[in-house]
Design an enzyme around this catalytic site. Structure first.
Site, mmCIF file in Angstrom:
data_model
loop_
_atom_site.group_PDB
_atom_site.id
_atom_site.type_symbol
_atom_site.label_atom_id
_atom_site.label_comp_id
_atom_site.label_asym_id
_atom_site.label_seq_id
_atom_site.Cartn_x
_atom_site.Cartn_y
_atom_site.Cartn_z
ATOM 1 N N GLY A 242 23.820 60.711 39.995
ATOM 2 C CA GLY A 242 23.755 59.276 40.246
ATOM 3 C C GLY A 242 25.014 58.567 39.800
ATOM 4 O O GLY A 242 25.836 59.138 39.071
ATOM 5 N N PRO A 243 25.176 57.314 40.223
ATOM 6 C CA PRO A 243 26.356 56.537 39.814
ATOM 7 C C PRO A 243 26.395 56.343 38.308
ATOM 8 O O PRO A 243 25.392 56.557 37.598
ATOM 9 C CB PRO A 243 26.171 55.198 40.547
ATOM 10 N N LYS A 248 21.439 58.590 33.320
ATOM 11 C CA LYS A 248 21.308 60.063 33.318
ATOM 12 C C LYS A 248 21.247 60.597 31.889
ATOM 13 O O LYS A 248 20.363 61.385 31.547
ATOM 14 C CB LYS A 248 22.486 60.687 34.069
ATOM 15 N N HIS A 465 41.237 26.510 49.624
ATOM 16 C CA HIS A 465 40.974 27.936 49.885
ATOM 17 C C HIS A 465 39.500 28.266 49.624
ATOM 18 O O HIS A 465 38.823 28.854 50.475
ATOM 19 C CB HIS A 465 41.879 28.789 48.994
ATOM 20 N N GLU A 466 38.990 27.864 48.453
ATOM 21 C CA GLU A 466 37.591 28.155 48.115
ATOM 22 C C GLU A 466 36.646 27.355 48.991
ATOM 23 O O GLU A 466 35.561 27.842 49.356
ATOM 24 C CB GLU A 466 37.336 27.868 46.632
ATOM 25 N N HIS A 469 36.192 29.297 52.214
ATOM 26 C CA HIS A 469 35.189 30.367 52.081
ATOM 27 C C HIS A 469 33.776 29.788 52.189
ATOM 28 O O HIS A 469 32.916 30.343 52.891
ATOM 29 C CB HIS A 469 35.341 31.074 50.737
#
Length: 650
Positions: A242-243, A248, A465-466, A469
């Site tokens: 797993g990542p 784990k 710019h933001e 978005h």
């Protein structure tokens, strides 16, 4: 078989309940200490008994002529030791000797370099020619070993030997056993019945399917007859894949706490040493100890350190230590010997590079995949990590779980800890919801840098710019819901638009295109408002380019290329410099990626041209407030057709 082994293990434990009193044996460390003390003693005593060297002229005129000399001892035909009569030591000319009590009593009081014995005898006879027979000084000749020169010669070798002994002993404590001869001994930490692990399955939140698989193995070790009567065999190996941060190692610790059997824990890198054959020897010793204590469990963390694929390129090497270690591990897992009662747990986040022989049934029979937790599992993980934290009643765990999609258990633990640190920094009695929200923003975006100096012109570019978005994503159907927009620098970014990502198992082509279009909204807004672009879109362009190449070359979502994928799940192509396709195909992929991004950029510009007034209003509000939340966004942009899954306004 397992029952017999358990009975023998119980007998060993009962024998160990009455341990013998430890006998005091010879400790080699005392030899080292004694040698050092002896050297120090010689160094200290030598100046105390050191005698003064004089010339022949002084000896003849001040001592020999006045009948003060008791005797002379010639040592090794080189040095004459002169002893003064005890009654003469009170004379003022011998005051230096009388101050040193040890030298005055023992002697010699002076030394004289004689050159040669014949010359010395001639001078002494000439100086005493007028002496009576009983007044002449007695001369004695002796041969002595010069311990000072011997020690001076041996000292460097002694220091070198001690250095190597202590170095090997230090290495032994940390890596290779208690002495230089224990290279091949295993370094695994043993958690026995008397040393209980504090972690249990209750501490492992989420991971329900994985827990069931591991609980079955623990139950097999506790009640083997339930399975063996039906002919079932215990699995030899269990691979946890797993990542990073998915739990784990935590799962292995829980197994150690629940199994109540000997548990050997070590890392894969501990097998690999600079000495040839050490890794294979340690594998043998590890399984030997595990068999002696069977039923038992071996846990190898980060097994990819030793279990990498054996490539053909290594065939030209005379000896590869890692490959020899892997061969020995494969032999122990599925060799001629039996491993009854010994289960091997292994963990890795890079299963793609493991050798196929290691993963086949009969060695690692069971593969347990630990995925990133879903929302319900994140709620459980939050509840586990919130237990030791003094939180206020307004903390909404459901909201925190919704705002952390894609977070692992380690990330959630980090958020809880950061929230507690933030509340402590503010001198609060409890951790509030706003502390968790701030901690989440800090973990995702980095530390806020409100003191960063930004010019007015740059701030206007960042705000537009933001806002770009935000406006583009607001009017696209397949973009995640917008939560807030900020132009406060955080981490490496100068501004950010925060979304509430939905959890998808698959992503469609329209979703890809809308996400690319939203990422290009910031650069498009700069071009529309200022009629020029800046370098502020670097991160956006990097994400867009990678996403476009994934669409075209990996996911087969391009109409021109068709359903082709050049994705390499085995990772073998990474070793070669070339691409798995021709030059013509590479040109076609580049052209399709360029066309895809260009079309998305034009689409983003069209959306912003249509809603330019909203873009300018939002940019102006950002310059005023620096952070704009959902309520203000709805006032400017209107109600979004795509509803949020929960109320973010609070």
């Amino acid at each position: 078989m397992i029952e017999n082994l358990k009975n023998s293990e119980n007998n060993k434990i009962s024998e160990n309940k009455n341990p013998k009193k430890p006998s005091i044996g010879f400790n080699p460390n005392w030899m080292y200490i004694l040698f050092i003390l002896l050297m120090l003693l010689l160094i200290v005593i030598n100046p105390l008994v050191k005698t003064k060297e004089i010339s022949w002229l002084k000896f003849e005129k001040t001592m020999l002529s006045t009948h003060d000399v008791a005797q002379i001892i010639v040592v090794n035909k080189e040095i004459a030791e002169i002893y003064i009569k005890s009654e003469k030591l009170n004379d003022p000319k011998y005051i230096e000797i009388s101050k040193n009590a040890l030298a005055s009593k023992v002697g010699p009081h002076y030394t004289l370099q004689i050159g040669s014995v014949d010359s010395f005898e001639d001078k002494l006879q000439q100086a005493q020619q007028n002496f009576l027979q009983d007044e002449k000084v007695e001369v004695i000749y002796q041969n002595r070993a010069d311990w000072t020169s011997v020690l001076t010669w041996l000292l460097p070798f002694g220091i070198l030997i001690l250095f190597w002994i202590f170095m090997f002993k230090g290495m032994g404590k940390s890596t290779i056993g208690s002495s230089v001869f224990n290279f091949g001994k295993t370094t695994a930490k043993l958690i026995d019945k008397d040393i209980k692990s504090k972690v249990t399955f209750k501490d492992v939140a989420g991971l329900r399917e994985a827990k069931k698989e591991v609980e079955e193995i623990v139950d097999f070790l506790k009640n083997p007859e339930t399975y063996t009567k039906l002919g079932a065999k215990i699995p030899k190996g269990v691979m946890l894949v797993g990542p990073t941060g998915t739990g784990k190692t935590l799962m292995a610790k829980a197994v150690a706490g629940e199994a109540k059997v000997p548990f050997f824990s070590l890392s894969g890198s501990e097998f690999v040493e600079m000495f040839v054959g050490v890794g294979a020897s340690r594998v043998r010793d590890l399984f030997k100890q595990a068999k002696e204590k069977a039923p038992s469990i071996i846990f190898i963390d980060e097994i990819d350190a030793v279990g990498r694929t054996r490539s053909k390129a290594n065939a030209f090497h005379a000896n590869d230590e890692r490959e020899n270690t892997l061969n020995q591990l494969l032999t122990e897992l599925d060799g001629f010997g039996t491993n009854t009662g010994v289960i091997v747990l292994a963990a890795t986040n890079r299963a793609d590079i493991l050798d196929k022989a290691l993963l086949r049934p009969g060695r690692f029979d069971r593969h347990i995949y630990l995925e990133l937790p879903n929302k319900q599992e994140r709620i459980e993980i939050f509840e586990v990590h919130l237990k030791p934290i003094k939180k206020s009643k307004n903390v909404d765990v459901d909201l925190l779980a919704s705002l952390s999609p894609g977070f692992s258990g380690a990330d959630i633990a980090n958020i809880c800890n950061e929230a507690a640190l933030i509340a402590a920094r503010k001198k609060k009695e409890h951790v509030d919801q706003e502390d968790f929200m701030e901690a989440r923003d800090r973990v995702v975006g980095g530390l806020e840098r409100k003191g960063k100096i930004i010019s007015i012109a740059e701030k206007q570019i960042i705000a537009n710019h933001e806002a770009g978005h935000a406006v583009v994503s607001w009017y696209l159907e397949n973009v995640d819901s917008l939560v807030k927009v900020s132009i406060i620098p955080r981490g490496k970014s100068l501004g950010s638009a925060w979304y509430l990502p939905e959890e998808h198992q698959i992503i469609t082509k329209p979703q890809f295109l809308d996400q690319i279009c939203a990422l290009l909204g910031g650069r498009a807004a700069e071009e529309i408002v200022f009629n020029e672009v800046s370098s502020g879109a670097l991160d956006d362009l990097e994400k867009v380019t990678k996403q476009a190449y994934n669409m075209v070359a990996f996911y087969g979502l391009d109409e021109e290329l068709g359903p082709l994928s050049f994705y390499d799940s085995t990772g073998e192509n990474e070793r070669f410099l070339g691409k798995p396709y021709s030059e013509n195909m590479a040109k076609l992929i580049d052209k399709e990626v360029q066309d895809l991004i260009t079309k998305s950029y034009k689409r983003a510009k069209n959306v912003l041209e249509e809603h330019k007034n909203e873009l300018l209003l939002l940019a102006k509000l950002l310059l005023k407030k620096e952070v704009v939340y959902l309520e203000d966004l709805e006032k400017i942009l209107g109600k979004r057709t795509k509803e949020l899954p929960l109320n973010i306004k609070d």
